[in-house]
Enzyme design. Sequence first.
Site, PDB file in Angstrom:
ATOM      1  N   GLY A 262       0.839  -0.925   0.305  1.00 48.31           N
ATOM      2  CA  GLY A 262       0.272  -0.339  -0.051  1.00 48.31           C
ATOM      3  C   GLY A 262       1.289   1.628   0.244  1.00 48.31           C
ATOM      4  O   GLY A 262       0.573   1.975  -0.651  1.00 48.31           O
ATOM      5  N   GLU A 299       0.780   5.395   7.776  1.00 50.48           N
ATOM      6  CA  GLU A 299       1.094   5.819   7.174  1.00 50.48           C
ATOM      7  C   GLU A 299       2.626   6.802   8.235  1.00 50.48           C
ATOM      8  O   GLU A 299       3.272   7.184   8.830  1.00 50.48           O
ATOM      9  CB  GLU A 299       2.128   6.334   6.216  1.00 50.48           C
ATOM     10  CG  GLU A 299       2.055   4.888   5.154  1.00 50.48           C
ATOM     11  CD  GLU A 299       2.224   3.706   5.126  1.00 50.48           C
ATOM     12  OE1 GLU A 299       3.195   3.575   6.205  1.00 50.48           O
ATOM     13  OE2 GLU A 299       1.805   2.572   5.225  1.00 50.48           O
TER      14      GLU A 299
HETATM   15  N1  ARG Z   1       6.203  -0.758   6.427  1.00 47.59           N
HETATM   16  C1  ARG Z   1       5.027  -0.933   5.407  1.00 47.59           C
HETATM   17  C2  ARG Z   1       3.578  -0.502   6.143  1.00 47.59           C
HETATM   18  O1  ARG Z   1       2.722  -1.252   6.422  1.00 47.59           O
HETATM   19  C3  ARG Z   1       4.935  -1.818   5.104  1.00 47.59           C
HETATM   20  C4  ARG Z   1       5.671  -1.855   3.545  1.00 47.59           C
HETATM   21  C5  ARG Z   1       6.059  -3.948   3.535  1.00 47.59           C
HETATM   22  N2  ARG Z   1       7.295  -3.401   2.161  1.00 47.59           N
HETATM   23  C6  ARG Z   1       7.330  -5.132   2.071  1.00 47.59           C
HETATM   24  N3  ARG Z   1       8.072  -4.678   0.137  1.00 47.59           N
HETATM   25  N4  ARG Z   1       7.616  -5.359   2.230  1.00 47.59           N
HETATM   26  O2  ARG Z   1       2.960   0.116   6.266  1.00 47.59           O
HETATM   27 ZN    ZN Z   2       2.968  -0.444   8.709  1.00 46.62          ZN
END
Ligand code: ARG
Ligand code: ZN
Length: 853
Positions: A262, A299
Amino acid sequence: MTTPNKVYLKDYTPPVFCVKKVDLDIRLYEDHAIVDATLTMKRLHEGLLVLFGRKLELQAIELNGKVLSGSDYTLDEEQLIIHHAPDDAIVRTLVKIIPHTNTELEGLYQAGTGMDAMFVTQCEPEGFRKITFYPDRPDVLAEFITRVEADKKYPTLLANGNLIEKGDLGDRHFAIWHDPTLKPSYLFACVIANLDVMQDTYTTCEGREVLLEIYATKQDLDKCHVAMQALKDSMKWDEDNYGCAYDLDRYMIVATGQFNMGAMENKGLNIFNTSCVLATPQTATDESIFRVKLVVAHEYFHNWTGNRVTCRDWFQLCLKEGLTVFREQGFSGDFRSKAVQRIEDVAFLKAHQFTEDAGPLAHPVRPESFVEINNFYTMTIYEKGAEIVRMIANLLGREKYRQGTDEYFRRHDGQAVTIEDFLSALSIGDERVLDFLAWYRQPGTPEVFGGFDINGNQVTINLSQKTRHVAGFDAPTALPIPVDTAIFDGESGELLAQKMLLLNKDADSFVFEDLPLNGVRPVISVLRNFSAPVKLNFEYSNEDLMKLVAFETEGFNRWQAVQTLINRLLLGESDDLSLLTDTLRTVIPTLMQDDPMLAARLFDIPSEQELAMAYEVNYDPSFVKAKRDELKKGIAAALSEVVGGWYQALPIVPYEDTPKARGQRLLRNVLLNLALAADLPQVKSWAYQQYDDASCMSERLGALSAMISFNLEKADVYVADFYDKFRDEELVIDSWFAVQARADVRDVAFIKSLMMRDDYDWNVPNRVRTTLNALAAKPTQLWSEEGLTLYFDALARLDAINPTVASRVLSQLGRWYTLDESRKAIVKEKLIALQGVAKSKNVLEFVNNMLNA
Ligand code: ARG
Ligand code: ZN
């Protein structure tokens, strides 16, 4: 076949070197990029100086100003080891990378082509090592200075932090960014693009004026208003509810059409999938618009839960994700009815996390080992992780929970920490919080069984719990399970008592004394607001359930009661449909006025995938589908005299973005489908009319979906019209693919034909997911020979293009082993074949786990 290596939580060791400062210079050229990195490092412990690096072409390396020769270091596919490193080591590397052909969308990659080409990064969890050699682990925090240089056809040059310099180099130009906060490499980001920007400002409660920027293509810029407002709302909400204010002078969001997830919370420079940032009523459904708000908030909230306080290692991923999802849910609950918020979260949890927890990919919220960390961005980490925080927050109450989170930030700001650290901070007001660690360790959804005894004016609630034993883990133990319980008078519906019971052993009894029962059997409501993420088997009678729909004071519990009855009907435990339809006939007219969204949700029927969970063997998709279809038809038939009137009572009005208007739009679509199922006279023209008169995408797409589902004569004409109207809107065309692929009446051959179109781009995850997710949501088609062939061919193809997307697609086949023998044999053969050809760790890890089931 290769068996990829496992990494274990128990093997964690602290970093040998820390990084004080990173000076990065990223220079983008026509067909490659050069990354010049200087790491100022300092020894913390005995050991080797190890830098991770993948797919990097090392062109030069220096240590403390001295050029190193081949014998001074060891280099393999995964890492660079520098021999005899002194305690103070300044390491400089020059590497060549090729973002232009990076289809994995991890590291620095090109998104879009031609005029729209842009270069963006995705570093979480281990993408930074695809940009440069680095101790790429979340517990190494450093200050970053990033210089980005490119041709002037890319006017947008961004990186984390504050802009400190810009410069002209003739045909080329550069920008230098400084991020004063210490951050792990997974939060690094840079963008090289040609984008427009929408700007706004926000003044924090600490008086800092923050420049807010959303970058998108010229065509998309006017679709950023929803996201901008959501950003400002989130900033305020976090100040009000957690005392957390933003800490830099600038907050940037960049929209890209090619993104695996996302969005990503990179410090001060979020990168978003266009689907989670662009939205207008004309191009996005209410659902998608709401999702934009949620993801923007999610985010943003990471700035404190994730960025300022980060994870010690990737096993602790739920530390930031579970907590941030819980925060996001609280935020969105403040923007619509709390009941509807909870319904949505619980429906999602049951449909996706419970299924994951019931299959071969089940894992604890804090896993103990993994092969590929990208495979662990799961429903369990996010959604079950959020439920654990919710249980703790409810147990503590508002005030103590806030004290706990204040303490968490006070102790750990600027640190990389563990679940134990989190629980310890939250437990300052109540030691019982520490017992919740068990929830993080044990896979499987607990089942709670219960009943009650009445003795004069006393009611005893008997509860017990059981969690399935997942192979490879210790035998399950009893968890602390908060069970919010209420007792209502069986006739008047008056609330007689309410209490949060805490079941923390295998079985326990809880007594409510001195109730004014007067010989009337009371109605008991347990697990109110879904106070714990468990499967509930409580001995309600069907009549009790319908009384609850009338008596319950909270909308969520009314919905839950209806869901329980619907499940009984679907599983053949009850065949009295009239109880349900009579109840609906009574409650809908009032609810239509008061809470149309809740009214719409009372018609929810669990998905076929969710229903499949009832089978451990001999699962027959056609039987489940037939039951479900029969129920839908039955409801429509029983309500046929009223649904037409209900639908007509909701005429299309000018667009408004209020909870009530959103609820009316959803209800209108639900009723249109019911009216079509009841085959009311004139109903087809209603569908056409709704499309023609639509004030927004929810109405338009709702009508189109109904036309397709019920095979209306003019459906094809409208499908073509929709494409024509929106041919330049990628996200709307995604809906065009999905709405057709999802319809039961469109078979595997049709889905295949969609996937052969020129505008079905295998390099764009959003597009790929439209058809594959649709197929996965139609088990009768998915588990057919034809469906499986299409699905597995796509998997093999995606494994080579984009392993992250591939393993997610694969994970939807988790419960294959519950099928009957003949279907199982087909799947097994295909899994083995995939195991033979798959190259990525991502796919191999899941295939292996699935074959071991
Ligand atoms: N930290 C991000 C979120 O949950 C997710 C990103 C994870 N990306 C990945 N390629 N596994 O907001
Ligand atoms: Zn996250």
